[in-house]
Design a protein around this motif. Structure first.
Motif, PDB file in Angstrom:
ATOM      1  N   ASP A 145       0.838  -1.219   0.000  1.00 24.04           N
ATOM      2  CA  ASP A 145       0.000   0.000   0.000  1.00 24.04           C
ATOM      3  C   ASP A 145       0.867   1.261   0.000  1.00 24.04           C
ATOM      4  OD1 ASP A 145       0.909  -0.418   2.582  1.00 24.04           O
ATOM      5  OD2 ASP A 145      -1.017   0.009   3.558  1.00 24.04           O
ATOM      6  N   LEU A 146       1.976   1.229   0.766  1.00 25.93           N
ATOM      7  CA  LEU A 146       2.854   2.402   0.812  1.00 25.93           C
ATOM      8  C   LEU A 146       3.577   2.573  -0.538  1.00 25.93           C
ATOM      9  CD1 LEU A 146       4.065   4.689   2.536  1.00 25.93           C
ATOM     10  CD2 LEU A 146       5.886   3.109   3.195  1.00 25.93           C
ATOM     11  N   LEU A 147       3.990   1.450  -1.113  1.00 33.17           N
ATOM     12  CA  LEU A 147       4.690   1.497  -2.404  1.00 33.17           C
ATOM     13  C   LEU A 147       3.754   2.038  -3.496  1.00 33.17           C
ATOM     14  CD1 LEU A 147       7.383   0.799  -3.776  1.00 33.17           C
ATOM     15  CD2 LEU A 147       6.411  -1.430  -4.372  1.00 33.17           C
ATOM     16  N   ALA A 148       2.489   1.610  -3.434  1.00 37.27           N
ATOM     17  CA  ALA A 148       1.516   2.079  -4.432  1.00 37.27           C
ATOM     18  C   ALA A 148       1.327   3.587  -4.305  1.00 37.27           C
ATOM     19  CB  ALA A 148       0.183   1.353  -4.249  1.00 37.27           C
ATOM     20  N   LEU A 149       1.258   4.060  -3.053  1.00 38.19           N
ATOM     21  CA  LEU A 149       1.092   5.504  -2.833  1.00 38.19           C
ATOM     22  C   LEU A 149       2.324   6.255  -3.356  1.00 38.19           C
ATOM     23  CD1 LEU A 149      -0.441   7.895  -1.517  1.00 38.19           C
ATOM     24  CD2 LEU A 149       0.794   7.388   0.612  1.00 38.19           C
ATOM     25  N   TYR A 150       3.500   5.730  -3.003  1.00 37.02           N
ATOM     26  CA  TYR A 150       4.755   6.354  -3.439  1.00 37.02           C
ATOM     27  C   TYR A 150       4.803   6.428  -4.974  1.00 37.02           C
ATOM     28  CZ  TYR A 150       9.679   6.782  -4.643  1.00 37.02           C
ATOM     29  OH  TYR A 150      10.854   7.182  -5.219  1.00 37.02           O
ATOM     30  N   ASP A 151       4.498   5.287  -5.629  1.00 37.34           N
ATOM     31  CA  ASP A 151       4.587   5.241  -7.094  1.00 37.34           C
ATOM     32  C   ASP A 151       3.575   6.169  -7.756  1.00 37.34           C
ATOM     33  OD1 ASP A 151       6.781   3.635  -7.530  1.00 37.34           O
ATOM     34  OD2 ASP A 151       5.638   1.767  -7.346  1.00 37.34           O
ATOM     35  N   GLN A 152       2.420   6.269  -7.131  1.00 40.08           N
ATOM     36  CA  GLN A 152       1.388   7.151  -7.681  1.00 40.08           C
ATOM     37  C   GLN A 152       1.868   8.606  -7.644  1.00 40.08           C
ATOM     38  OE1 GLN A 152      -2.266   6.939  -5.377  1.00 40.08           O
ATOM     39  NE2 GLN A 152      -2.700   9.048  -6.034  1.00 40.08           N
ATOM     40  N   ILE A 153       2.475   8.985  -6.534  1.00 42.52           N
ATOM     41  CA  ILE A 153       3.002  10.357  -6.417  1.00 42.52           C
ATOM     42  C   ILE A 153       4.176  10.553  -7.386  1.00 42.52           C
ATOM     43  CG2 ILE A 153       4.054  12.054  -4.864  1.00 42.52           C
ATOM     44  CD1 ILE A 153       2.723  10.436  -2.534  1.00 42.52           C
ATOM     45  N   ARG A 154       5.017   9.527  -7.458  1.00 45.75           N
ATOM     46  CA  ARG A 154       6.198   9.613  -8.327  1.00 45.75           C
ATOM     47  C   ARG A 154       5.793   9.835  -9.783  1.00 45.75           C
ATOM     48  NH1 ARG A 154       9.020   5.822 -11.341  1.00 45.75           N
ATOM     49  NH2 ARG A 154       7.565   4.214 -10.659  1.00 45.75           N
ATOM     50  N   LYS A 155       4.712   9.169 -10.191  1.00 44.74           N
ATOM     51  CA  LYS A 155       4.302   9.291 -11.597  1.00 44.74           C
ATOM     52  C   LYS A 155       3.900  10.711 -11.949  1.00 44.74           C
ATOM     53  CE  LYS A 155       3.502   4.563 -12.656  1.00 44.74           C
ATOM     54  NZ  LYS A 155       2.867   3.575 -11.777  1.00 44.74           N
ATOM     55  N   SER A 156       3.319  11.428 -10.969  1.00 44.44           N
ATOM     56  CA  SER A 156       2.926  12.798 -11.299  1.00 44.44           C
ATOM     57  C   SER A 156       4.005  13.811 -10.907  1.00 44.44           C
ATOM     58  CB  SER A 156       1.585  13.141 -10.644  1.00 44.44           C
ATOM     59  OG  SER A 156       1.723  13.109  -9.239  1.00 44.44           O
ATOM     60  N   LYS A 157       4.837  13.460  -9.932  1.00 47.84           N
ATOM     61  CA  LYS A 157       5.811  14.447  -9.423  1.00 47.84           C
ATOM     62  C   LYS A 157       7.250  14.142  -9.816  1.00 47.84           C
ATOM     63  CE  LYS A 157       2.871  16.870  -7.115  1.00 47.84           C
ATOM     64  NZ  LYS A 157       2.647  18.283  -7.457  1.00 47.84           N
ATOM     65  N   GLY A 158       7.485  12.938 -10.303  1.00 43.69           N
ATOM     66  CA  GLY A 158       8.863  12.557 -10.621  1.00 43.69           C
ATOM     67  C   GLY A 158       9.551  11.919  -9.428  1.00 43.69           C
ATOM     68  N   VAL A 159       9.325  12.475  -8.247  1.00 48.29           N
ATOM     69  CA  VAL A 159       9.886  11.906  -7.021  1.00 48.29           C
ATOM     70  C   VAL A 159       8.733  11.738  -6.039  1.00 48.29           C
ATOM     71  CG1 VAL A 159      11.518  12.232  -5.117  1.00 48.29           C
ATOM     72  CG2 VAL A 159      12.106  13.019  -7.419  1.00 48.29           C
ATOM     73  N   GLY A 160       8.667  10.565  -5.377  1.00 47.81           N
ATOM     74  CA  GLY A 160       7.502  10.268  -4.538  1.00 47.81           C
ATOM     75  C   GLY A 160       7.635  10.641  -3.079  1.00 47.81           C
ATOM     76  N   ALA A 161       8.876  10.813  -2.623  1.00 47.30           N
ATOM     77  CA  ALA A 161       9.057  11.100  -1.199  1.00 47.30           C
ATOM     78  C   ALA A 161      10.221  12.051  -0.998  1.00 47.30           C
ATOM     79  CB  ALA A 161       9.318   9.803  -0.435  1.00 47.30           C
ATOM     80  N   ALA A 162      10.168  12.801   0.082  1.00 45.95           N
ATOM     81  CA  ALA A 162      11.248  13.736   0.370  1.00 45.95           C
ATOM     82  C   ALA A 162      11.469  13.796   1.885  1.00 45.95           C
ATOM     83  CB  ALA A 162      10.907  15.125  -0.169  1.00 45.95           C
ATOM     84  N   MET A 163      12.683  14.148   2.236  1.00 47.46           N
ATOM     85  CA  MET A 163      12.992  14.241   3.662  1.00 47.46           C
ATOM     86  C   MET A 163      12.475  15.563   4.221  1.00 47.46           C
ATOM     87  SD  MET A 163      16.694  14.267   5.527  1.00 47.46           S
ATOM     88  CE  MET A 163      17.423  12.862   4.710  1.00 47.46           C
ATOM     89  N   LEU A 164      12.006  15.484   5.468  1.00 47.68           N
ATOM     90  CA  LEU A 164      11.705  16.722   6.192  1.00 47.68           C
ATOM     91  C   LEU A 164      12.994  17.068   6.925  1.00 47.68           C
ATOM     92  CD1 LEU A 164       9.714  18.877   7.278  1.00 47.68           C
ATOM     93  CD2 LEU A 164       9.153  17.265   9.114  1.00 47.68           C
ATOM     94  N   ARG A 165      13.633  18.142   6.474  1.00 48.40           N
ATOM     95  CA  ARG A 165      14.921  18.508   7.069  1.00 48.40           C
ATOM     96  C   ARG A 165      14.838  19.943   7.595  1.00 48.40           C
ATOM     97  NH1 ARG A 165      20.327  16.786   5.622  1.00 48.40           N
ATOM     98  NH2 ARG A 165      19.607  16.059   3.606  1.00 48.40           N
ATOM     99  N   ALA A 166      15.106  20.066   8.876  1.00 47.00           N
ATOM    100  CA  ALA A 166      15.094  21.382   9.525  1.00 47.00           C
ATOM    101  C   ALA A 166      13.806  22.148   9.201  1.00 47.00           C
ATOM    102  CB  ALA A 166      16.331  22.196   9.120  1.00 47.00           C
ATOM    103  N   GLY A 167      12.696  21.418   9.289  1.00 45.71           N
ATOM    104  CA  GLY A 167      11.399  22.070   9.098  1.00 45.71           C
ATOM    105  C   GLY A 167      11.078  22.396   7.655  1.00 45.71           C
ATOM    106  N   ARG A 168      11.882  21.843   6.732  1.00 43.76           N
ATOM    107  CA  ARG A 168      11.699  22.167   5.323  1.00 43.76           C
ATOM    108  C   ARG A 168      11.488  20.894   4.516  1.00 43.76           C
ATOM    109  NH1 ARG A 168      15.216  25.691   1.354  1.00 43.76           N
ATOM    110  NH2 ARG A 168      16.455  23.795   1.212  1.00 43.76           N
TER     111      ARG A 168
END
Ligand SMILES: [Zn+2]
Length: 253
Positions: free
Chosen positions: A188-211
């Motif tokens: 389920d997490l992989l499907a969500l990641y891939d779905q985002i990746r298909k529209s955004k190019g990258v599916g996940a990002a780090m939250l670093r220093a509030g950014r």
């Protein structure tokens, strides 16, 4: 608008795998981009365009040469006919077959005319020969350029193939790694990641220093508070870019 907390849950360890996936996907995208943008690809396209232009020019030149050769044969046959006619007339003259003064004058005038006609036709033949010579020179130039272009294309193709091979090898390695990482991410997490990746190019990002490292925007205090208050297995998404925001010790929470 608050922060999106979806129905998908995953342990922090599993969420960290998404960052590995994101790195590998970025690497794969970079390799694909490099492959398409290889200077050899553009150079080959340019060389191929010139090659096909040369081929067309050669076909046109050969056609024109064929036409000129036929025209020359025709003119040479005409010259031959006139010459034969002159010989016949001369034979009549020499044999003394024509004695009447008027007939004699007319025969001599015909021979003169035929000589003029022969001269004209011979000029036509010469002119055609000159045009053929010029065209044959052009044909040789075109053929030489085509041959050297063919050699250049072979060199560039070999260079491109070597570069593509290297990129493909790196991509195959990254794909293998990606498959290994993906195998450890729940469906389920992989499907969500891939779905985002298909529209955004990258599916996940780090939250670093509030950014958010995906869209580089800083989260507001309220959103950061929501994240602080949410359970570690909540999958948080950036309100701006919709990517999955992965929390790490550097998140500044
Ligand atoms: Zn974002």
């Amino acid at each position: 608008m608050g922060l999106t907390l979806g129905p998908v849950k995953a342990s922090p360890q599993t969420q960290l795998r998404l960052l590995e996936l994101a790195d590998l996907d970025a690497e794969l995208a970079r390799l694909d981009h490099r492959k398409r943008g290889l200077p050899e690809v553009a150079e080959l396209a340019r060389l191929e365009a010139r090659f096909s232009e040369l081929k067309d020019n050669l076909v046109a030149t050969n056609t024109e040469l064929g036409d000129l050769a036929r025209e020359q044969s025709r003119a040479e046959r005409d010259v031959e006919q006139v010459r034969t006619r002159i010989e016949k007339d001369r034979a009549r003259l020499d044999a003394g077959q024509v004695s009447a003064a008027r007939e004699l004058a007319s025969l001599q005038s015909e021979i003169e005319n035929l000589h003029r006609r022969q001269g004209d036709l011979e000029e036509v033949v010469l002119d055609l020969m000159e045009r053929r010579e010029v065209l044959e020179g052009r044909q040789a130039e075109l053929a030489t350029e085509r041959d050297s272009l063919g050699g250049e294309m072979a060199t560039v193709t070999a260079r491109r193939d070597a570069a593509v091979k290297e990129i493909d090898e790196q991509a195959a390695k990254a794909s293998d790694q990606r498959a290994n990482v993906a195998a450890e991410v729940p469906a389920d997490l992989l499907a969500l990641y891939d779905q985002i990746r298909k529209s955004k190019g990258v599916g996940a990002a780090m939250l670093r220093a509030g950014r958010c490292e995906g869209c580089h925007l800083s989260l507001n205090a309220a959103d950061l508070n929501v994240i602080r208050a949410s359970a570690p297995d909540e999958v948080v998404r950036c309100e701006e870019c919709r990517r999955i925001l992965v929390r790490t010790p550097e998140s500044g929470l």
